[in-house]
Write a protein that holds these residues in place. Sequence first.
Motif, mmCIF file in Angstrom:
data_model
loop_
_atom_site.group_PDB
_atom_site.id
_atom_site.type_symbol
_atom_site.label_atom_id
_atom_site.label_comp_id
_atom_site.label_asym_id
_atom_site.label_seq_id
_atom_site.Cartn_x
_atom_site.Cartn_y
_atom_site.Cartn_z
ATOM 1 N N LEU A 1 17.135 -76.748 -117.875
ATOM 2 C CA LEU A 1 17.129 -77.388 -119.190
ATOM 3 C C LEU A 1 16.155 -78.566 -119.205
ATOM 4 N N LEU B 1 21.004 -71.355 -122.029
ATOM 5 C CA LEU B 1 19.879 -72.265 -122.281
ATOM 6 C C LEU B 1 19.384 -72.142 -123.717
ATOM 7 N N PHE C 1 21.386 -74.894 -114.031
ATOM 8 C CA PHE C 1 21.266 -74.920 -115.496
ATOM 9 C C PHE C 1 20.673 -76.249 -115.965
#
Length: 361
Positions: A158, A195, A154
Amino acid sequence: MKISELKYDVTPISLEYFKQRSFEIIFEVFNSMNTLDDELIKEYILTIGSDELYESLKYHYDIVYSSILTKNYDLLKDFFIWKYSVYKSRGVDTDCFLKEYELWKEVISNSLYISHSSEINIIYDYLILNHEKFKLNAQETKKIVVNKKYQELFDELLFCLLNGEKSKFYDLVQKNLNLFDNNIFLFIQELINPLMYKVGQLWQLNELSVAKEHLASSLIDEVVNYYIKDNFFEDSNKQKAITSTVGDESHNLGIKIVGKFLESNGFNVKNLGSKISNKELINSIYDLKPNLVVLSVTLPSNVATLQQIVKELKSDYNLFSGKIIVGGQGLFVNNKIIPIKEADFCSKNLEDLKEFLQTLK
């Protein structure tokens, strides 16, 4: 600091008059704020501009109305904590909201009978009472929840989003799809959705420019469209489904994903998109006679609109006899569902939706 609970019912007649006079009330509060000789209010308007002020007041009204209609005051509380955090991050002295609440009270008192205005204004007494608590709670940024085993991935995704590293973002998706049995819908549920929320949060808190927010959103949209191709063919033997956002939603990526998910589960799907009027939406459903309708809200201010649409669709079974599923981020406050009366199911995520679809078979 814990914010006091509000457990209070506004009578239907007071709420109806509040709704009927909504435009006049919002416009009068707007005019009063623009002509008020108060330094904090003047600085607030100078910071955000008159156009944003009007939209902010309209959003404020929609939240208050939705909270009263659904009797869910966590929705009200959550919105005002968000509002304080957003405007504080933009350098606004949030003590200006105390004066704004007083103006709402004054305008509502002048616009409605005293028996009706007094009921609505209890909401504003609650906001004034909890003003300092809202300020303190606004300092805590809401944490975006991600499955711990995907946290590192993640963070990498990002970083790519925020820095415009398109190729690397695609590579990360491709290399890690196997973690989800090459199921793009699971990947979306576990990583793409968080996200999207994180990018939106960074923009709201003034930590991300409008340009970067648009670039990040466009990249997510592009990746999703790449992996979810239009390779499902309409079949007259399949059940029909209509998907749509409700109210003044600007983003329709989420409902587009839901539509593709329904297609992969054997439905012919028509996506009506976003910013369609209530009348057009309802008439389309009556005309097309789908077996299933899926309606989504991202903004909590549209909860009341969703409730009204569902109620109308379910009010006459001669016109619509299918099932109604509701969902979207706007229906969840602190992981609690805001119930929508008459809806057949409220879906938290795609996995949840799949389980409900199996019951239909």
